[in-house]
Write a protein that holds these residues in place. Structure first.
Motif, short mmCIF file in Angstrom:
data_model
loop_
_atom_site.label_atom_id
_atom_site.label_comp_id
_atom_site.label_asym_id
_atom_site.label_seq_id
_atom_site.Cartn_x
_atom_site.Cartn_y
_atom_site.Cartn_z
N GLU A 61 0.84 -1.19 0.00
CA GLU A 61 0.00 0.00 0.00
C GLU A 61 0.88 1.24 0.00
N LEU A 62 0.31 2.34 -0.47
CA LEU A 62 0.99 3.63 -0.45
C LEU A 62 0.62 4.33 0.85
N GLY A 63 1.61 4.85 1.55
CA GLY A 63 1.35 5.52 2.81
C GLY A 63 2.13 6.82 2.90
N GLU A 64 1.88 7.53 3.98
CA GLU A 64 2.56 8.80 4.23
C GLU A 64 3.18 8.77 5.61
N VAL A 65 4.42 9.24 5.71
CA VAL A 65 5.11 9.28 6.99
C VAL A 65 4.49 10.41 7.81
N VAL A 66 4.00 10.09 9.02
CA VAL A 66 3.36 11.10 9.86
C VAL A 66 4.16 11.41 11.12
N SER A 67 5.21 10.62 11.40
CA SER A 67 6.08 10.95 12.53
C SER A 67 7.46 10.36 12.25
N GLY A 68 8.44 10.95 12.88
CA GLY A 68 9.81 10.48 12.72
C GLY A 68 10.05 9.18 13.45
N PRO A 69 11.27 8.66 13.39
CA PRO A 69 11.58 7.40 14.06
C PRO A 69 11.41 7.51 15.57
N ARG A 70 10.91 6.44 16.17
CA ARG A 70 10.72 6.38 17.62
C ARG A 70 10.60 4.93 18.03
N GLU A 71 10.63 4.70 19.30
CA GLU A 71 10.45 3.34 19.82
C GLU A 71 9.00 2.92 19.60
N PRO A 72 8.78 1.69 19.16
CA PRO A 72 7.40 1.24 18.91
C PRO A 72 6.59 1.12 20.18
N ARG A 73 5.27 1.28 20.02
CA ARG A 73 4.34 1.16 21.15
C ARG A 73 3.89 -0.29 21.26
N GLY A 74 4.39 -1.02 22.20
CA GLY A 74 3.95 -2.39 22.44
C GLY A 74 4.37 -3.36 21.35
N GLU A 75 3.68 -4.47 21.30
CA GLU A 75 3.97 -5.52 20.32
C GLU A 75 3.07 -5.37 19.10
N PRO A 76 3.54 -5.80 17.94
CA PRO A 76 2.70 -5.73 16.74
C PRO A 76 1.52 -6.69 16.82
N ALA A 77 0.42 -6.33 16.18
CA ALA A 77 -0.81 -7.13 16.24
C ALA A 77 -0.63 -8.51 15.61
N GLY A 78 0.07 -8.60 14.48
CA GLY A 78 0.18 -9.87 13.78
C GLY A 78 1.37 -10.71 14.17
N GLY A 79 2.15 -10.29 15.16
CA GLY A 79 3.29 -11.08 15.59
C GLY A 79 4.63 -10.52 15.13
N GLU A 80 4.66 -9.86 13.96
CA GLU A 80 5.92 -9.25 13.53
C GLU A 80 5.62 -7.93 12.83
N TRP A 81 6.58 -7.02 12.89
CA TRP A 81 6.40 -5.69 12.33
C TRP A 81 6.42 -5.73 10.81
N LYS A 82 5.53 -4.97 10.22
CA LYS A 82 5.53 -4.81 8.76
C LYS A 82 6.58 -3.75 8.42
N ARG A 83 7.04 -3.75 7.18
CA ARG A 83 8.17 -2.91 6.78
C ARG A 83 7.79 -1.81 5.79
N VAL A 84 8.59 -0.75 5.83
CA VAL A 84 8.56 0.24 4.77
C VAL A 84 9.41 -0.35 3.65
N LEU A 85 8.84 -0.50 2.48
CA LEU A 85 9.56 -1.14 1.38
C LEU A 85 10.50 -0.17 0.69
N ARG A 86 9.99 1.04 0.39
CA ARG A 86 10.82 2.05 -0.28
C ARG A 86 10.05 3.36 -0.37
N ARG A 87 10.75 4.40 -0.78
CA ARG A 87 10.10 5.69 -1.04
C ARG A 87 9.22 5.54 -2.29
N ALA A 88 8.12 6.27 -2.32
CA ALA A 88 7.24 6.23 -3.48
C ALA A 88 7.86 7.03 -4.62
N THR A 89 7.69 6.53 -5.83
CA THR A 89 8.18 7.21 -7.03
C THR A 89 7.01 7.97 -7.66
#
Length: 156
Positions: free
Chosen positions: A26-54
């Protein structure tokens, strides 16, 4: 808002990125800078930013929005033709364009199997119809409440 692993990418607020989600890319927008995550991810593992949008990704997203508008209009037409008592509210295509999800409201349960087959054949995509409540519809559509302010359900 969702948390994603940026894997050391230097991303600025407002930048558009491609992210891995449970529904695919999916295409998304960065709304905050890097920080420590809040709790554990819902699905068991964190999803990734794949790359900047072209610019091509941005164009694909705009094309998908236009296709979604046409799909919603077509769904309204076909639902009336099939006599299905439903009100299509919103449509959205997956980033790759292979799946369209159409959200609708209805008084009760609706048998829309023939409608889905007809839409899938016309749109040449996998069609998923999701029934939502009237408050969810108001949240998607937005609007103003009796107080003159944006609807509470669209604000939170």
């Amino acid at each position: 808002m969702y948390d994603f692993l940026a894997d050391g990418m230097d991303l600025a607020v407002g930048e558009r990125v491609l992210v891995e989600t449970a529904r695919g890319t999916e295409l998304g927008e960065v709304v905050s800078g890097p920080r420590e995550p809040r709790g554990e991810p819902a699905g068991g593992e964190w999803k990734r930013v794949l790359r900047r949008a072209t610019p091509g990704d941005e164009e694909r997203a705009r094309a998908n929005q236009e296709r979604a508008r046409r799909a919603l209009a077509l769904c309204r037409e076909k639902a009336a033709a099939h006599g299905v008592p439903m009100r299509p509210v919103e449509a959205e295509y997956s980033f790759d364009g292979r799946k369209v999800t159409i959200f609708f409201t209805a008084e009760g349960r609706v048998d829309f199997r023939n409608l889905v087959r007809d839409l899938a054949g016309t749109l040449r995509a996998r069609v998923e119809l999701r029934q939502i409540g009237v408050r969810d519809a108001a949240k998607m559509l937005g609007g103003l409440g009796p107080c003159g302010r944006p609807l509470c359900c669209a604000s939170f």
